[in-house]
Enzyme design. Structure first.
Site, PDB file in Angstrom:
ATOM      1  N   GLY A  68      47.989  27.570  37.388  1.00 25.42           N
ATOM      2  CA  GLY A  68      49.181  28.115  36.914  1.00 25.42           C
ATOM      3  C   GLY A  68      49.163  29.069  35.361  1.00 25.42           C
ATOM      4  N   ARG A 115      45.191  25.348  48.529  1.00 21.98           N
ATOM      5  CA  ARG A 115      46.176  25.148  49.098  1.00 21.98           C
ATOM      6  C   ARG A 115      46.746  26.510  49.595  1.00 21.98           C
ATOM      7  NH1 ARG A 115      48.613  28.111  44.862  1.00 21.98           N
ATOM      8  NH2 ARG A 115      47.463  27.659  43.138  1.00 21.98           N
TER       9      ARG A 115
HETATM   10  P1  ADP Z   1      44.971  29.603  36.737  1.00 21.97           P
HETATM   11  O1  ADP Z   1      44.124  28.376  37.477  1.00 21.97           O
HETATM   12  O2  ADP Z   1      45.855  29.251  35.738  1.00 21.97           O
HETATM   13  O3  ADP Z   1      45.517  30.536  37.819  1.00 21.97           O
HETATM   14  P2  ADP Z   1      42.696  31.433  36.781  1.00 21.97           P
HETATM   15  O4  ADP Z   1      41.489  31.018  36.198  1.00 21.97           O
HETATM   16  O5  ADP Z   1      42.865  31.889  37.874  1.00 21.97           O
HETATM   17  O6  ADP Z   1      43.902  30.403  35.901  1.00 21.97           O
HETATM   18  O7  ADP Z   1      42.983  32.701  35.632  1.00 21.97           O
HETATM   19  C1  ADP Z   1      44.276  33.175  35.597  1.00 21.97           C
HETATM   20  C2  ADP Z   1      44.133  34.739  35.235  1.00 21.97           C
HETATM   21  O8  ADP Z   1      43.570  34.690  33.930  1.00 21.97           O
HETATM   22  C3  ADP Z   1      43.182  35.750  36.189  1.00 21.97           C
HETATM   23  O9  ADP Z   1      43.943  36.330  37.186  1.00 21.97           O
HETATM   24  C4  ADP Z   1      43.022  36.847  34.960  1.00 21.97           C
HETATM   25  O10 ADP Z   1      43.746  37.775  34.804  1.00 21.97           O
HETATM   26  C5  ADP Z   1      42.740  35.890  33.647  1.00 21.97           C
HETATM   27  N1  ADP Z   1      41.344  35.474  33.597  1.00 21.97           N
HETATM   28  C6  ADP Z   1      40.984  34.263  33.832  1.00 21.97           C
HETATM   29  N2  ADP Z   1      39.566  33.967  33.265  1.00 21.97           N
HETATM   30  C7  ADP Z   1      39.286  35.458  32.911  1.00 21.97           C
HETATM   31  C8  ADP Z   1      38.030  35.762  32.371  1.00 21.97           C
HETATM   32  N3  ADP Z   1      36.949  35.339  32.275  1.00 21.97           N
HETATM   33  N4  ADP Z   1      38.004  37.198  31.826  1.00 21.97           N
HETATM   34  C9  ADP Z   1      39.228  37.743  32.111  1.00 21.97           C
HETATM   35  N5  ADP Z   1      40.346  37.366  32.251  1.00 21.97           N
HETATM   36  C10 ADP Z   1      40.365  36.054  33.027  1.00 21.97           C
END
Ligand code: ADP
Length: 448
Positions: A163, A290
């Site tokens: 999130g 999920r």
């Molecule tokens: P969460 O589990 O909180 O949803 P994520 O790992 O899915 O977190 O990352 C959410 C958002 O953060 C991604 O959609 C992207 O916009 C940004 N993000 C995450 N990791 C990276 C990365 N290595 N480089 C650039 N943006 C990132």
């Protein structure tokens, strides 16, 4: 088939689950917190039980309260929706100990898939590209060493994060220690697990995720991708399917990798494999174990009811279609209608809804628990509905979405409707000149 489903959630997703169950002729049991008594999911379900006060920790997250209701009401399955207990492997085990089917993966594959560091390892072992990164780190020096190799910025992530929480971008060496400490503290507080690791932070990538479904017999299919690049502070606001950046060839490659990932994790149920796309290169980011908020855009272009399929699979049934049966048609966009003021940094704006008129018509879908007189509570997330439109192509869909947004009337509170109109009317959206930092850049500049 499952005989009765308890829904351990609230809001629009509880209603979505009730609708799917009703079509499958499965009776439903709602649970609710005291202030949620007036919520639509309470009146939509066949039975409803109050499980505690306003605090989520004492109601929607209270495992004893939820299990007690399941046992007394005779529910033989629990649907967790998203958020709350949906990614809690202990809850999965507790359900099992009580002879209740958790509608989702086993605790073992949830642990393997849901822990970002473990999932990355599995992907590397299976030849799926991941963002350059480290293992779990306990000394900030390791971040500096890693950054020397790949260059700044890097991102520190809680392995249990979700999130948009538990992530810190580090722009230079001076920020390392503070970011590391803050990330660990936040991770411990939010997820009860202080493990963090580090990744190269990609500049302006696109967030592309693939919907997957696996049954208990090892059949796995994917339903194509969703583009979720329109985000504020790493939380999605607009999602679309398909992505204009994914060619047929790339779709096949990403889809095949997503299926490979699910098979490697021996995963059963619906899930999402999230990738970052940088040009033609994609990198595995994480798996969500999920159903997701944005599952509807995939439903609209595939005509496959993901919720019903999920419940059927949890009942031990075989996937009702094969990969070859999946045909993606047209374009779908989802706008998240949040009770937020986008002009004040998307500040939550709870309160009583005065008037409420939802749009409709061909290709328009509203998944919402809101109604005239409904009190949007400050205790839970600010999502009050999802407006999803289908069109024969992206432009057709965009125009329909604007028509629907213009007809969506919600008075008494501020919502993200004006924000969506602005974005959908913008040249940048029309030309898809959008990446994951677009909104933050646009609005931080506007606020300066
Ligand atoms: P969460 O589990 O909180 O949803 P994520 O790992 O899915 O977190 O990352 C959410 C958002 O953060 C991604 O959609 C992207 O916009 C940004 N993000 C995450 N990791 C990276 C990365 N290595 N480089 C650039 N943006 C990132």
């Amino acid at each position: 088939m499952i005989k009765k489903v308890l829904i351990a959630n609230r809001g629009e997703i509880a209603i979505r689950i009730i609708r799917a169950c009703r079509e499958l002729q499965i009776p439903t049991v709602a649970v609710y917190s005291e202030p949620d008594a007036g919520s639509l999911h309470v009146s939509y379900a066949d039975e409803a039980y109050c499980i505690g006060p306003k605090e989520s920790s004492k109601s929607y997250l209270s495992i004893p309260a939820i299990i007690s209701v399941a046992l007394t009401s005779g529910a033989d399955a629990i649907h967790p929706g998203y958020g709350f207990l949906s990614e809690n492997a202990d809850f999965v085990d507790i359900c099992k100990e009580h002879g209740i089917k958790f509608i989702g993966p086993s605790s073992d594959s949830m642990n393997k898939a849901g822990d970002k560091a473990t999932a990355r390892k599995t992907m590397i072992e299976n030849g799926i590209p991941v963002t350059p990164g480290t293992d779990i780190i306990d000394d900030p020096k390791e971040i500096k060493k890693f950054a020397k190799k790949v260059g700044y910025p890097v991102i520190i992530k809680a392995t249990a994060g979700g999130g948009g929480k538990g992530m810190r971008i580090v722009n230079n060496e001076n920020e390392v220690e503070e970011a590391f400490n803050l990330c660990q503290t936040e991770a411990l507080k939010a997820f009860n697990n202080k493990d963090v690791y580090c990744e190269k932070y990609l500049l302006n990538p696109r967030h592309i995720e693939v919907q997957v479904i696996g049954d208990s017999r090892g059949n796995v299919v994917h339903l194509g991708e969703r583009d979720c690049s329109i985000q504020r502070r790493h939380q999605k606001l607009i999602e679309e399917a398909p992505s204009v950046f994914v060619s047929e060839k790339l779709r096949k490659k990403m889809g095949d990798d997503a299926v490979k990932a699910v098979k490697a994790l021996k995963y059963e149920g619906v899930g999402t494999i999230e990738f970052l796309l940088d040009g033609e290169n994609y990198y595995f980011m994480e798996m969500n174990t999920r159903v997701q908020v944005e599952h509807c855009v995939t439903e609209m272009i595939s005509m496959i009811d993901i919720l019903k399929e999920q419940i059927r699979i949890a009942s031990g049934m075989k996937l009702s279609f094969s990969q070859d049966d999946v045909e993606l048609k047209g374009h779908a966009i989802e706008c998240r209608i949040n009770a937020e003021d986008h002009e004040r940094n998307f500040m939550p704006n709870p309160g009583k809804i005065g008037g409420y008129v939802a749009p409709g018509g061909f290709g328009v879908r509203v998944d919402s628990h809101a109604y005239a007189g409904y009190d949007v509570l400050p205790y839970y997330d600010s999502l009050i509905g999802k407006l999803i439109c289908w069109g024969k192509d992206r432009e057709d869909c965009r125009k329909r979405m604007l028509m629907a947004l213009n007809q969506y009337v919600i008075t008494g509170i501020k919502t993200t409707i004006p924000f969506h109109k602005e974005i959908l009317n913008s040249e940048d959206f029309i030309k898809s000149k959008i990446d994951t930092s677009y909104i933050d850049n646009k609005y931080s500049k506007a606020n300066k």
